[in-house]
Design an enzyme around this catalytic site. Structure first.
Site, PDB file in Angstrom:
ATOM      1  N   HIS A 238       0.802  -1.217   0.000  1.00  0.00           N
ATOM      2  CA  HIS A 238       0.000   0.000   0.000  1.00  0.00           C
ATOM      3  C   HIS A 238       0.837   1.270   0.000  1.00  0.00           C
ATOM      4  O   HIS A 238       0.296   2.383  -0.048  1.00  0.00           O
ATOM      5  CB  HIS A 238      -0.923  -0.017   1.225  1.00  0.00           C
ATOM      6  CG  HIS A 238      -2.164   0.778   1.061  1.00  0.00           C
ATOM      7  ND1 HIS A 238      -2.467   1.862   1.861  1.00  0.00           N
ATOM      8  CD2 HIS A 238      -3.193   0.667   0.185  1.00  0.00           C
ATOM      9  CE1 HIS A 238      -3.632   2.373   1.490  1.00  0.00           C
ATOM     10  NE2 HIS A 238      -4.095   1.664   0.480  1.00  0.00           N
ATOM     11  N   LYS A 240       3.015   4.397  -1.119  1.00  0.00           N
ATOM     12  CA  LYS A 240       3.064   5.262  -2.301  1.00  0.00           C
ATOM     13  C   LYS A 240       4.273   6.186  -2.143  1.00  0.00           C
ATOM     14  O   LYS A 240       4.260   7.136  -1.359  1.00  0.00           O
ATOM     15  CB  LYS A 240       1.785   6.118  -2.426  1.00  0.00           C
ATOM     16  CG  LYS A 240       0.493   5.285  -2.558  1.00  0.00           C
ATOM     17  CD  LYS A 240      -0.269   5.303  -1.277  1.00  0.00           C
ATOM     18  CE  LYS A 240      -1.679   4.783  -1.384  1.00  0.00           C
ATOM     19  NZ  LYS A 240      -1.826   3.428  -1.839  1.00  0.00           N
ATOM     20  N   HIS A 469      -8.843  10.781  -0.713  1.00  0.00           N
ATOM     21  CA  HIS A 469      -8.058   9.558  -0.688  1.00  0.00           C
ATOM     22  C   HIS A 469      -6.853   9.762   0.235  1.00  0.00           C
ATOM     23  O   HIS A 469      -6.044   8.879   0.442  1.00  0.00           O
ATOM     24  CB  HIS A 469      -7.600   9.181  -2.097  1.00  0.00           C
ATOM     25  CG  HIS A 469      -7.076   7.782  -2.209  1.00  0.00           C
ATOM     26  ND1 HIS A 469      -5.735   7.481  -2.168  1.00  0.00           N
ATOM     27  CD2 HIS A 469      -7.710   6.596  -2.337  1.00  0.00           C
ATOM     28  CE1 HIS A 469      -5.569   6.173  -2.283  1.00  0.00           C
ATOM     29  NE2 HIS A 469      -6.752   5.612  -2.378  1.00  0.00           N
ATOM     30  N   LYS A 471      -4.832  10.342   3.754  1.00  0.00           N
ATOM     31  CA  LYS A 471      -4.921   9.752   5.089  1.00  0.00           C
ATOM     32  C   LYS A 471      -4.049  10.609   6.016  1.00  0.00           C
ATOM     33  O   LYS A 471      -2.822  10.676   5.844  1.00  0.00           O
ATOM     34  CB  LYS A 471      -4.413   8.312   5.106  1.00  0.00           C
ATOM     35  CG  LYS A 471      -5.100   7.380   4.089  1.00  0.00           C
ATOM     36  CD  LYS A 471      -4.252   7.255   2.851  1.00  0.00           C
ATOM     37  CE  LYS A 471      -4.722   6.177   1.913  1.00  0.00           C
ATOM     38  NZ  LYS A 471      -5.992   6.395   1.286  1.00  0.00           N
TER      39      LYS A 471
END
Length: 527
Positions: A238, A240, A469, A471
């Site tokens: 996950h 990025k 999107h 967090k």
């Protein structure tokens, strides 16, 4: 406004770039390679994703217009000051400055970061970490060096830009609302025949998806793939991140957007952009080039956790650069079961350790809430005591080494997540829900979670906002005048991402790869 080099454009938006009516034609719908490695365009249908996201991809070429005249963040664009980095294409524009003539070069500002006074950097190999699947405004704390009390401590675009945090540009809204947002102009991921820059893509695909990805990459001899091993069930890759190597140095970019163009068009995303790290003199060894936050060694340690010879090469590259200007802490998760002194290297126990070591207790700190916003929710158990309000909250409420911190069960937790109306009224409409996975089966098993939810945004008429999107997690004062800490990360609200204790608390189990950066006031104190 931007500066272009042979490897593409990174641009900070100005409200003067285009009128609302011309926003759709201001640039091509797709964006440039995240690693500046080329300008090829890839069809969205080639990416494995949900049907809802595929529908959203079809709509990106004709984004819905913003139809609300209010300024959603409450921050006047005129408050955003201009700063740039000479010759590198990272240029900050203010909504109240005079528009420059088309085709004229942008002039570097006096505030340009000293170590980045180069001509446009020439790209070397790059590495990107791919997913297989808004910070609030505060007034400065007294130890921050700022120009005036009206400046926003956590507006990371101000002054010398010490925080280096940006949100991404949203297509389909008025340009003035994008003032200061970072985006990439150009086309997308795969290089063209004329730009064959080495590109490494780290991914978590398996079986059919992995075969499809290899098939897509096969025509490009300069593209390499590296599979992240996921040995624990239900784990994902996950993270990025981009590692961008230039002749002049190295840059690290940690963000919340997946490597698909939909994520860079009409979604709320966050980006931390490092300085351009110069090379160390040949023969330099040891801890040279380390920052006060140990960012360099932590990043190398994270890359080595993949047990990949290819990523070992990148660890060596990082070792050869000076990362001493970094002021954020790296906070990652890697799959595994960790005991002893390994427990605090990853996940929420890593956050707990950093907060214990580098923050201090605050008077009446039990009234300072923990606030989290995220785009996905996992299974947390039959009630709040199973994880959310036990081990996870204990990590997030830690301030300093006081034992009393752990005995404060009344610290409020506010969880921000979009409502159905938020999704329906968003720029993408219902297809935006494809990026907000929270299964009905899981939701029905944890109805207790509803008491912690808060709306993601104020209700507005019509479609006027981008779905999140991003967090982020933070610990602000009750009046939002101060912030104890702020985190932007890939980690959603789940045990898979943050880890869960096992064996009577002697072992931390993590399923997924995650990565973020933590902002602590102590790292930004003026010397």
């Amino acid at each position: 406004m931007s500066q272009e080099s042979e490897h593409g454009k990174w641009t900070v938006s100005s409200s003067d770039e285009s009128t609302e009516e011309n926003d759709d034609n201001a640039e091509e719908p797709s964006t440039s390679s995240l690693s500046h490695s080329g300008h090829g365009k890839t069809s969205g249908s080639q990416y494995p994703c949900s049907e809802a996201r595929k529908v959203g991809h079809k709509r990106k070429a004709s984004p819905v217009k913003f139809n609300d005249t209010s300024f959603p963040t409450g921050i006047s664009p005129a408050e955003i000051q201009r700063t740039s980095q000479e010759g590198l294409g990272w240029c900050l524009s203010s909504s109240d400055e005079e528009p420059e003539s088309e085709g004229q070069p942008q002039h570097a500002q006096k505030e340009a970061v000293k170590e980045e006074k180069y001509s446009a950097p020439k790209m070397q190999p790059s590495c990107r970490f791919e997913d297989n699947e808004l910070p609030v405004s505060q007034k400065p704390e007294k130890h921050y060096k700022v120009a005036s009390e009206s400046q926003d401590t956590w507006d990371l675009l101000n002054g010398g830009n010490p925080f280096r945090f940006f949100v991404t540009k949203v297509k389909g809204i008025k340009s003035k609302y994008n003032s200061g947002a970072l985006h990439i102009k150009g086309k997308w991921l795969i290089p063209t025949e004329t730009v064959k820059k080495p590109l490494l893509i780290v991914h978590g695909e398996k079986r059919e998806s992995k075969a499809e990805l290899h098939s897509q990459a096969r025509p490009y001899e300069n593209v390499r793939l590296c599979q992240a091993k996921l040995d624990i069930a239900f784990g994902t890759h996950h993270t990025k991140m981009m590692l961008l190597l230039y002749e002049e140095g190295l840059r690290v970019v940690i963000h919340t957007s997946n490597l698909i163009d939909d994520d860079w068009n009409q979604k709320t995303q966050g980006i931390w952009l490092s300085p351009l790290y110069p090379q160390l003199p040949p023969g330099t060894t040891g801890s040279a080039g380390e920052s006060v936050t140990n960012f360099k060694s932590d990043l190398i340690h994270y890359l080595m956790s993949y047990n990949s010879p290819t990523l070992k090469e990148w660890a060596d590259i990082i070792q050869g650069h000076d990362l001493s200007e970094t002021r954020v802490y790296l906070l990652g998760s890697t799959p595994g079961r960790y005991q002893g002194n390994q427990k605090e290297k990853w996940g929420h126990l890593r956050l707990r350790k950093l907060l214990k070591q580098y923050t201090s207790a605050i008077p009446a700190q039990e009234s300072w809430p923990v606030i989290g916003q995220f785009s996905s929710i996992g299974s947390m158990g039959a009630d709040q005591s199973k994880w959310l309000c036990s081990e996870f909250r204990e990590s997030l409420v830690m301030l300093g080494s006081s034992v009393k911190t752990l005995a404060k069960p009344d610290v409020p937790i506010h969880l921000i997540y979009p409502t159905v109306d938020n999704v329906r009224q968003s720029l993408e409409g219902y297809p935006a829900g494809g990026s907000l996975p929270y299964s009905i089966q899981t939701a029905q098993k944890q109805l207790w979670l509803h008491s912690y939810f808060h709306k993601w945004s104020a209700e507005t008429s019509g479609r006027s906002h981008a779905m999140p999107h991003i967090k982020t997690y933070m610990r602000p004062s009750p009046d939002f005048q101060k912030i104890a800490w702020f985190l932007v990360t890939s980690a959603n609200l789940s045990k898979a991402a943050w880890g869960a204790l096992e064996k009577n608390g002697t072992q931390l189990m993590i399923r997924s790869y995650e990565l973020g950066v933590l902002f602590l006031p102590s790292a930004f104190v003026s010397s």
